[in-house]
Design a protein around this motif. Structure first.
Motif, PDB file in Angstrom:
ATOM      1  N   ILE A  63      84.941  58.992 -69.821  1.00 52.82           N
ATOM      2  CA  ILE A  63      83.734  58.738 -69.026  1.00 52.82           C
ATOM      3  C   ILE A  63      83.848  59.231 -67.586  1.00 52.82           C
ATOM      4  O   ILE A  63      82.823  59.406 -66.920  1.00 52.82           O
ATOM      5  N   ALA A  64      85.052  59.481 -67.108  1.00 52.19           N
ATOM      6  CA  ALA A  64      85.235  59.896 -65.712  1.00 52.19           C
ATOM      7  C   ALA A  64      84.455  61.164 -65.348  1.00 52.19           C
ATOM      8  O   ALA A  64      83.807  61.190 -64.293  1.00 52.19           O
ATOM      9  N   PRO A  65      84.472  62.220 -66.156  1.00 55.43           N
ATOM     10  CA  PRO A  65      83.707  63.421 -65.770  1.00 55.43           C
ATOM     11  C   PRO A  65      82.209  63.139 -65.617  1.00 55.43           C
ATOM     12  O   PRO A  65      81.597  63.602 -64.661  1.00 55.43           O
ATOM     13  N   SER A  66      81.655  62.370 -66.538  1.00 58.57           N
ATOM     14  CA  SER A  66      80.231  62.050 -66.448  1.00 58.57           C
ATOM     15  C   SER A  66      79.928  61.249 -65.190  1.00 58.57           C
ATOM     16  O   SER A  66      78.930  61.496 -64.512  1.00 58.57           O
ATOM     17  N   LEU A  67      80.789  60.282 -64.880  1.00 58.76           N
ATOM     18  CA  LEU A  67      80.587  59.480 -63.674  1.00 58.76           C
ATOM     19  C   LEU A  67      80.635  60.347 -62.420  1.00 58.76           C
ATOM     20  O   LEU A  67      79.792  60.215 -61.527  1.00 58.76           O
ATOM     21  N   VAL A  68      81.609  61.230 -62.351  1.00 60.97           N
ATOM     22  CA  VAL A  68      81.746  62.090 -61.176  1.00 60.97           C
ATOM     23  C   VAL A  68      80.523  63.009 -61.050  1.00 60.97           C
ATOM     24  O   VAL A  68      79.950  63.150 -59.957  1.00 60.97           O
ATOM     25  N   ILE A  69      80.103  63.610 -62.144  1.00 59.75           N
ATOM     26  CA  ILE A  69      78.961  64.530 -62.115  1.00 59.75           C
ATOM     27  C   ILE A  69      77.680  63.780 -61.752  1.00 59.75           C
ATOM     28  O   ILE A  69      76.910  64.223 -60.890  1.00 59.75           O
ATOM     29  N   ILE A  70      77.443  62.634 -62.368  1.00 60.84           N
ATOM     30  CA  ILE A  70      76.226  61.868 -62.098  1.00 60.84           C
ATOM     31  C   ILE A  70      76.214  61.366 -60.657  1.00 60.84           C
ATOM     32  O   ILE A  70      75.186  61.427 -59.975  1.00 60.84           O
TER      33      ILE A  70
END
Length: 179
Positions: A85-92
């Protein structure tokens, strides 16, 4: 400790390069987890994927949790889940920050106003499509009217309404089968 770092990095990469949802990630999962890392067999991966589909939540998060648990118990599950989930959190969060900087711009503001209208139209289209399939007889209308009345009249819990509607469907099916 090495396995935890490896779990995080592996699932971070999968989360970073998966576009299009759960089905799009199957080749990445298979290449990385079954073929390269040999953490699971193809059969185990498909089992995890099927279980992940049938349990609540996002398929990729469920699969990451299952495989993380297999490799590192509870800590492994948490680390693998954080990795996916980290990539999605960073991008969002980055997009939210950028959009926040430009929300006062009239072009951005008007674009979002248009997007909201389209979202409402898409939701309405989905509701109408479900409506045609769900309410097909007088019993369906009855359940709908009672549910709507309870929802709007006494602010009944949607969860309670779903349970009551499911129970009504089971009872009606039982009564019909007994005739």
């Amino acid at each position: 400790m090495k396995i935890l770092a490896e779990l995080f990095i592996t699932f971070f990469k999968i989360g970073l390069f998966t576009f299009g949802g759960g089905y799009a990630m199957i080749p990445l999962l298979q290449a990385e987890l079954a073929n390269k890392k040999k953490w699971v067999t193809d059969e185990e991966l498909m089992d995890y994927y099927c279980i992940g589909q049938s349990t609540p939540g996002i398929i990729s998060v469920n699969v990451a949790t299952f495989i993380g648990y297999k490799k590192g118990r509870t800590t492994g599950a948490v680390v693998a889940t954080a990795g996916i989930i980290a990539p999605s959190l960073v991008i969002i969060m980055s997009l939210a920050h950028i959009l926040n900087l430009y929300m006062d711009n009239p072009y951005v503001s008007h674009a979002f106003a248009g997007i909201r209208i389209v979202v409402v139209a898409l939701i309405a289209e989905a509701v109408l499509g479900l409506w045609k399939k769900a309410i097909t007889n007088k019993w369906g209308w009855g359940v709908f009217i009672i549910s709507l009345g309870l929802l709007l009249g006494v602010n009944a819990s949607p969860v309670l309404l779903v349970i009551l509607a499911a129970t009504a469907g089971l009872v009606l099916n039982y009564v019909r089968s007994r005739k």
